[in-house]
Design a protein around this motif. Structure first.
Motif, short mmCIF file in Angstrom:
data_model
loop_
_atom_site.label_atom_id
_atom_site.label_comp_id
_atom_site.label_asym_id
_atom_site.label_seq_id
_atom_site.Cartn_x
_atom_site.Cartn_y
_atom_site.Cartn_z
N GLN A 1 -2.32 -1.63 -10.51
CA GLN A 1 -2.23 -1.16 -11.89
C GLN A 1 -1.44 -2.11 -12.80
O GLN A 1 -1.89 -2.41 -13.91
CB GLN A 1 -1.58 0.22 -11.94
N ASP A 2 -0.28 -2.55 -12.33
CA ASP A 2 0.56 -3.39 -13.19
C ASP A 2 -0.16 -4.67 -13.58
O ASP A 2 -0.16 -5.09 -14.73
CB ASP A 2 1.87 -3.74 -12.47
N GLU A 3 -0.78 -5.27 -12.56
CA GLU A 3 -1.51 -6.51 -12.78
C GLU A 3 -2.68 -6.30 -13.75
O GLU A 3 -2.92 -7.09 -14.65
CB GLU A 3 -2.04 -6.95 -11.41
N LEU A 4 -3.40 -5.19 -13.56
CA LEU A 4 -4.56 -4.91 -14.40
C LEU A 4 -4.14 -4.61 -15.84
O LEU A 4 -4.82 -5.02 -16.78
CB LEU A 4 -5.37 -3.75 -13.82
N TRP A 5 -3.03 -3.90 -16.00
CA TRP A 5 -2.53 -3.64 -17.37
C TRP A 5 -2.23 -4.95 -18.06
O TRP A 5 -2.60 -5.16 -19.21
CB TRP A 5 -1.24 -2.81 -17.33
#
Length: 137
Positions: free
Chosen positions: A104-108
């Motif tokens: 999630q963090d990377e995709l955000w």
């Protein structure tokens, strides 16, 4: 597109939290992830989001308030949510869901970078679906 492998974690529970705008994925090993609807919507695997090749993705905006109004299992391999903006063509395979949940963090960051690069505001309304600006000649 990777197919399903025996290693793909299949959620034992899927909970739509309409108020907090997250999809909760629960796994047999006790892991549980809460994935924002917006992230799921922005990374929808559907052709209208992904395009038909690299560089043809349609940058999704204005999805902060989007909710999931219905969700269906497709076979034993995917979920097909219906979003409040009418989008329902995304088939989220178990491996894609797990990938989004764990990254999630990377995709955000990737999403916000794309918005910045395009000079587009995250909350900008989407242009009329399917119609590019100007006329096709």
């Amino acid at each position: 597109m990777s197919g399903l492998t025996p290693d793909t974690p299949v959620p034992t529970g899927v909970v739509v939290h309409a108020k907090s705008h997250v999809l909760e994925l629960q796994y047999a090993n006790g892991e549980s992830f809460r994935v924002p609807f917006e992230l799921l919507r922005v990374y929808s695997p559907s052709a209208e989001v992904r395009g038909h090749g690299p560089g043809q993705e349609t940058l999704q905006t204005g999805k902060r308030e989007v909710t999931i109004t219905a969700i269906e299992g497709v076979g034993n391999y995917a979920l097909q949510p219906t979003f409040s903006d009418g989008h329902s063509t995304g088939l989220y395979s178990w491996d894609l869901l797990y990938d989004i949940a764990t990254r999630q963090d990377e995709l955000w960051r990737e999403y916000l970078d794309k918005l910045a690069a395009a000079g587009v505001d995250r909350d900008a309304p989407m242009a009329a679906s399917g119609a590019p600006h100007g006329h096709c000649h």
